[in-house]
Design an enzyme around this catalytic site. Structure first.
Site, PDB file in Angstrom:
ATOM      1  N   TYR B 174       0.814  -1.235   0.116  1.00  0.00           N
ATOM      2  CA  TYR B 174       0.086   0.047   0.149  1.00  0.00           C
ATOM      3  C   TYR B 174       0.844   1.162  -0.102  1.00  0.00           C
ATOM      4  O   TYR B 174       1.796   1.685   0.913  1.00  0.00           O
ATOM      5  CB  TYR B 174      -0.681  -0.015   1.156  1.00  0.00           C
ATOM      6  N   THR B 177       2.379   7.290   1.699  1.00  0.00           N
ATOM      7  CA  THR B 177       3.342   8.076   1.908  1.00  0.00           C
ATOM      8  C   THR B 177       4.512   8.442   1.037  1.00  0.00           C
ATOM      9  O   THR B 177       4.609   7.583   0.255  1.00  0.00           O
ATOM     10  CB  THR B 177       4.152   7.728   3.097  1.00  0.00           C
ATOM     11  N   GLY B 216       5.690  -0.865   3.387  1.00  0.00           N
ATOM     12  CA  GLY B 216       6.175  -2.414   3.528  1.00  0.00           C
ATOM     13  C   GLY B 216       6.215  -3.442   2.669  1.00  0.00           C
ATOM     14  O   GLY B 216       4.849  -3.419   2.347  1.00  0.00           O
ATOM     15  N   ARG B 345      17.124 -11.672  39.948  1.00  0.00           N
ATOM     16  CA  ARG B 345      18.121 -10.906  39.896  1.00  0.00           C
ATOM     17  C   ARG B 345      18.371 -10.481  41.309  1.00  0.00           C
ATOM     18  O   ARG B 345      17.621  -9.919  41.810  1.00  0.00           O
ATOM     19  CB  ARG B 345      18.166  -9.791  38.780  1.00  0.00           C
ATOM     20  N   GLY B 446      22.374  -4.049  32.681  1.00  0.00           N
ATOM     21  CA  GLY B 446      22.999  -4.224  31.383  1.00  0.00           C
ATOM     22  C   GLY B 446      22.616  -5.439  30.638  1.00  0.00           C
ATOM     23  O   GLY B 446      22.438  -5.189  29.385  1.00  0.00           O
ATOM     24  N   GLU B 469       0.290   5.244  10.881  1.00  0.00           N
ATOM     25  CA  GLU B 469      -1.371   5.470  11.149  1.00  0.00           C
ATOM     26  C   GLU B 469      -1.410   6.910  12.044  1.00  0.00           C
ATOM     27  O   GLU B 469      -2.364   6.836  12.707  1.00  0.00           O
ATOM     28  CB  GLU B 469      -1.712   4.096  11.704  1.00  0.00           C
TER      29      GLU B 469
END
Lengths: 728, 728
Positions: B174, B177, B216, B345, B446, B469
């Protein structure tokens, strides 16, 4: 060749078509139907002429003089013309190519420095690395391995290692963090057990979580590592110490016996660096592999602890001032790209005459920067870049003052403040910069998402600043601890003045609390705080009153938290109010940043032209007022600012945006960032964004073939069945 | 093989060493010195037993029932066992491999759906795509090309194209843009000029900026595109219309004559999608290539405009509700990974007995989640994920109600509100989610930066939601326009009630303003607003009073801005106060989200066990109070909340964190996200983070060789010179 008609043209291969078209895209087509032709180059050139001040003057000022600015320009010119330093295609590289080309640039750097023959080769090298703008496999060798040997090795060790380092006969890294242990150094599990009989240490990784994790360059590059390991001798654990351990053989780069080492794989960014993991299985190293400038293990295993335990904190302060300087640099980079693109990008036109459903050809669209929202996003970031620039200067000066004093007199008394302030500023500035990069990207709409915009790699490479050299939240808590101490000292001082004795002795000498960047905490603690005169007795841009407001907002939080803490231990006090303490530490940092920005501008104003001085004042005011608007609750909650003052602050921010609008292009020009450094299709100096975007994507790797990866096996057969020509 | 001593062991190749070590890492070493052994699996298992409510019940509730939950589990099991769907090594893939394997998964999808033989194949397909969690080259074919033909093609066009689409005999995209034009559709430059003689359109890209940009699948995959181009016929410009244009030949995938098409190169994320560019040089297509359900061009070139101009807005609303559903999904994903990792953790221990400089072996470190800051980061995100889940449900219902009504009675009157609300919610939810993903990553220190954590790709793939959009700021302004209209209608209504005539007729019927999600704007506009009773007359978790506060905060901003606007045109009014209007639109959205969350919880409470109801109430309260704390200025500026109420809100947030703490593991379990979907070394259900991290990085591409890329030419010669064995 002209833009030929379809019928007569032969089909060529895809790439040729693209090439031909690219060459022809600039030719205006004769059947142009649209009126909204744009000329981004002309737009940006026009923007420069609208500036109210000489950007070159400000650029020289920022770089420390015209000479320094010219040196930077010479270096950028030299780098740009050496093929090995080319960044062409960088954003399309797979990781291995990015690694290799970055390593190549680092290796070519000394030759270029020599070739240039400037007076200060070390400064030239630093600037070239800044221009390369990509951490690589040698970063830890240069930034940690060598400095650690310089700082912690004894004379013999330095003499042995440093020449090897310089000739790259060894590549080192720095291995501290472990898979299970980060910030908390005392939790490290790797052991160095001394065997007095053989006069060797046995380096060992006893658990999975003791695996060394993250060292840059360790993945594949390094032959040696400084390993932080718990020193065990004569049955006693002396905590983490530094050892130089060979991890790969020089002959063939194979891992040394007992060593398991490898790469950690790709990351969100920083991918030219091969961060690695490392495990030891009873690896034996000589006694003299322990760096022994400060602590010593004798042949018999007896241990001499370091004379001054906190001596190495100074280095951390220096590293953090570097991080703040980098924060300024990457804020400048992001806002330069975004501002230039927002200046030339045109989008919609709310004031357009045919804003309803219309069929006429569209009018020229509005420059995106002329939307209030774009200015409100970008100009405060621009101001903040200046503020951080000044803050990093301040940190440098503070560090050198401490260095000189402690070296000359052994006076370490300013270290607590230095450590606390640099911790908080590192956190505050790196967070703000990370967020600013993302805001700048968003301000560029879809184009900011493209690799060739430079935002993705800038964000990815910058992001670790919030985590390494101390997690930002943990660092804020360091600042908080100091603020709590000062607040307690202040209370003691106040009690003392009131003649109350028996106050608990605080950890910071009351006299020290009265100097240093946190001394404002004492100022308002005695009496009732008056409301702000901002926008009432004085104007909204009155810097003294703005500073007073920032000091008040920080002080109120710190003193309230100190009061809540009562006499409980600092660790406990902070842990039960951790969120509020982190917020208070940020408030303190915001005050320090504004103070330094205002002081620096005040210092230089007499040395610049009147028009530049006006612009600098606007930047200080915008920084102060926009930041105030962003955290208005802190200023109004206790009534220090009233509702109508808050409204006036918002209105003043809008006025400042309008005043700064004509200078947007000139202000980012004053950062003097070379196109080579920026490496952005959106942010180049000439503003030619559309041509550059289109040209650059032609080289994208997928365009090397006219079919996608996997086409033959996945798509071809199905698509051929659809080959019957459309009847529609 | 045991963890053998160094001396006797032969050196093997790097990879073999790694393999051997990996196998042996779980064996406890006999000379273990450290006490802080961790067992993350046991930690997480224990956390689950501490839950105060049955997570399975909540999971079923979220999925719409136990049956639906079981279906999802069956699908996840099926997907996990099909090799083609494997995600192994995904984070190490270069772009071409990521593209190819993603395409492969999409192509294998229909077969798996058939094989499963469930009742609702379309739903199954949707869930599989969700689990694959990677947009690919066929996304626009499925998500835009087919729906557009379905929605805008006439009967003959649908009959011709849809079977081809289903069999993949064409792959569509499509193309709207353009390089120079995004949000502003009327600015599009591509032309479709009708040639009545040949009964053809000539599609042309007159300028560089008219290059189609971003579609896309266009880069390499697509053979066809829906092209939005200005329709020119009989010398008149009718604005953008949709045309189906073949861009590549079915036979060999070569670009069609006159077409230049290619890939845009890598992006910050979304790299399995080949976003592309496209240019036309007078490409001729048949008259019937224009989609003609709504507008028609007759053979002679005469034009019939669409009967109802706004009919297609409904689709946008639907797409936006999808984006909000996705916001909930990715918020859940990020917070599941982060919460599980923060639960296992361990880091530091501020309450530790030897928190000074100590030499004893370290104690067990604290679970990171037990730091207040970790909870304050994660739990509000957790609550927000539930809130967005309910909001997307609400949007769906609202859309289907409108659909039914407009289809049955031709009543489009609710469209303005639907459009305005969905615009703002899309912006608000996608921003919040993008920020939440980044906060979750940071909360993992990290490790969150590693590709195998999943955060980098989640952020990169999610980020475009803030831009596509409709750019989020532009969408907020759509909401703002509506709010201004309602405010004006409210003023008119009030004037009417007071018997004042001659008020300017507003664009929204006063009656309409009294229904819909913005009706609260009318409520307080008549009289003086009383302060909040929160924490005074009623408790801090009183949902009615919380909603009243949110309504007040939004209303105050909207009415103040409407007052400032006077009678000026909406576009002008909004453009001079753009920043404030965007803020007001967000405040409105925050009210709508809270309203829907509270309503949904209130609806389901009678259907769940008492313990689950308690937890749901806590989540609503935390969402309301934490969001309030984050934007406290909006609530205190006019004195609606007093200082001590603000302090009470902060304290209540901390209480809620403590109350929710035992349920952290169970709450993320209730999202029922399969490990296959999460694909994170940090977030897997079993909590075995360290083993997984270590194992996964062994397969990193750099570890396929024991030397780095470029070793032979760049490093070998220098390093060999350093091969003289260390004398130290």
């Amino acid at each position: 060749m002209a833009f030929s008609p379809v019928q007569g043209r032969k089909e060529t291969t895809f790439n040729r078509v693209v090439d031909e078209r690219t060459r022809n895209l600039q030719r205006p087509s004769s059947d142009l139907v649209s009126a909204n032709q744009v000329d981004p180059k002309a737009d940006l050139a026009r923007e420069r002429t609208s500036a109210t001040f000489p950007s070159r003057e400000l650029a020289a000022l920022m770089q420390g003089g015209e000479e320094e600015l010219k040196l930077r320009e010479r270096i950028a010119d030299a780098v740009r013309t050496e093929p090995v330093f080319s960044k062409k295609g960088k954003y399309f590289m797979e990781r291995s190519e990015l690694y290799r080309t970055t390593l190549e640039k680092y290796l070519a750097l000394p030759r270029l420095v020599r070739k240039m023959g400037e007076k200060s080769p070390i400064a030239v090298g630093r600037i070239i690395r800044e221009l390369i703008d990509e951490p690589g496999g040698l970063d830890l060798h240069l930034g940690m391995f060598i400095p650690t040997i310089q700082g912690q090795g004894d004379a013999e060790q330095r003499k042995y290692w440093l020449p090897k380092c310089a000739r790259l006969q060894c590549v080192g890294t720095y291995a501290q963090t472990e898979l299970g242990h980060g910030t908390y150094i005392r939790g490290l599990e790797t052991t160095a057990t001394y065997d007095a009989e053989k006069e060797e240490f046995i380096i060992h990784s006893p658990t999975l979580t003791s695996t060394k994790w993250w060292p840059g360059g360790m993945g594949k590059t390094a032959t040696h590592a400084i390993v932080m390991a718990r020193l065990l001798t004569k049955g006693k654990d002396h905590g983490p110490h530094a050892f130089v351990v060979q991890i790969r053989r020089n002959e063939d780069h194979q891992a040394m016996p007992g060593v398991v080492v490898g790469d950690m794989g790709p990351k969100m960014g920083y991918n030219a660096v091969d961060n690695g993991f490392l495990r030891f299985d009873h690896v034996r190293i000589s006694r003299r592999a322990m760096l022994m400038k400060h602590s010593i293990v004798e042949s018999d295993g007896s241990y001499q602890p370091p004379p001054v335990a906190k001596a190495s904190y100074g280095t951390m302060v220096f590293v953090r001032s570097d991080i703040v300087m980098n924060a300024a640099l990457y804020m400048k980079k992001a806002v330069t790209i975004a501002t230039r693109y927002n200046l030339v990008r045109r989008q919609s036109n709310p004031g357009s005459k045919n804003s309803g459903q219309g069929t006429s050809t569209p009018e020229l669209e509005l420059q995106v920067i002329d939307y209030q929202h774009s200015q409100r996003t970008l100009f405060p970031i621009l101001a903040k870049a200046f503020a951080f620039h000044c803050t990093s200067d301040f940190m440098r000066r503070m560090y050198f003052k401490y260095e000189k004093l402690s070296r000359a007199t052994g006076d370490f008394s300013s270290l607590p403040e230095l450590h606390a302030t640099s911790s908080g500023l590192k956190a505050y500035c790196s967070w703000a910069t990370k967020d600013a990069i993302e805001l700048c990207r968003l301000s560029c709409g879809g184009q900011g998402f493209m690799a060739v915009s430079g935002f993705g790699s800038t964000f990815g490479n910058y992001a670790p600043n919030a985590t390494y050299e101390g997690d930002n939240n943990v660092l804020c808590l360091q600042t908080a601890r100091y603020l709590l101490k000062v607040a307690r000292a202040a209370a003691e001082l106040a009690a003392c003045r009131r003649g109350i004795s028996g106050a608990e002795s605080s950890e910071v000498a009351p006299t020290h609390a009265t100097s240093g960047s946190a001394r404002y905490l004492l100022e308002g603690s005695g009496g009732v705080e008056l409301g702000s005169r901002l926008g009432r007795a004085v104007g909204l841009r009155h810097i003294g009153e703005l500073l007073r407001a920032y000091a008040h907002a920080s002080r109120r939080q710190v003193l309230e938290l100190a009061r809540r803490a009562g006499t409980s231990k600092p660790d406990h006090a902070i842990s039960v109010d951790m969120v509020a303490w982190i917020k208070a530490a940020k408030a303190h940092c915001e005050y320090v940043v504004l103070l330094n920005f205002a002081d620096s501008v005040s210092d230089v104003k007499s040395r610049v032209s009147a028009s530049t001085a006006v612009v600098l004042d606007r930047l200080v005011a915008l920084h102060a007022l926009a930041t105030m608007e962003d955290r208005m609750a802190d200023f109004i909650e206790d009534g220090y600012l009233a509702a109508e003052q808050a409204a006036a602050v918002r209105a003043e921010v809008l006025s400042l945006l309008t005043e700064l609008r004509p200078d947007a292009a000139a202000l980012v020009d004053s950062f003097a960032l070379d196109d080579y450094f920026l490496n952005s299709a959106l942010g180049a100096h000439d503003g030619d964004v559309y041509q550059r975007l289109f040209d650059e994507v032609q080289d994208a790797p997928f365009n090397a073939s006219h079919v996608p990866p996997g086409y033959a096996e996945l798509l071809h057969a199905r698509l051929v069945k659809g080959a019957v020509r459309s009847k529609l």
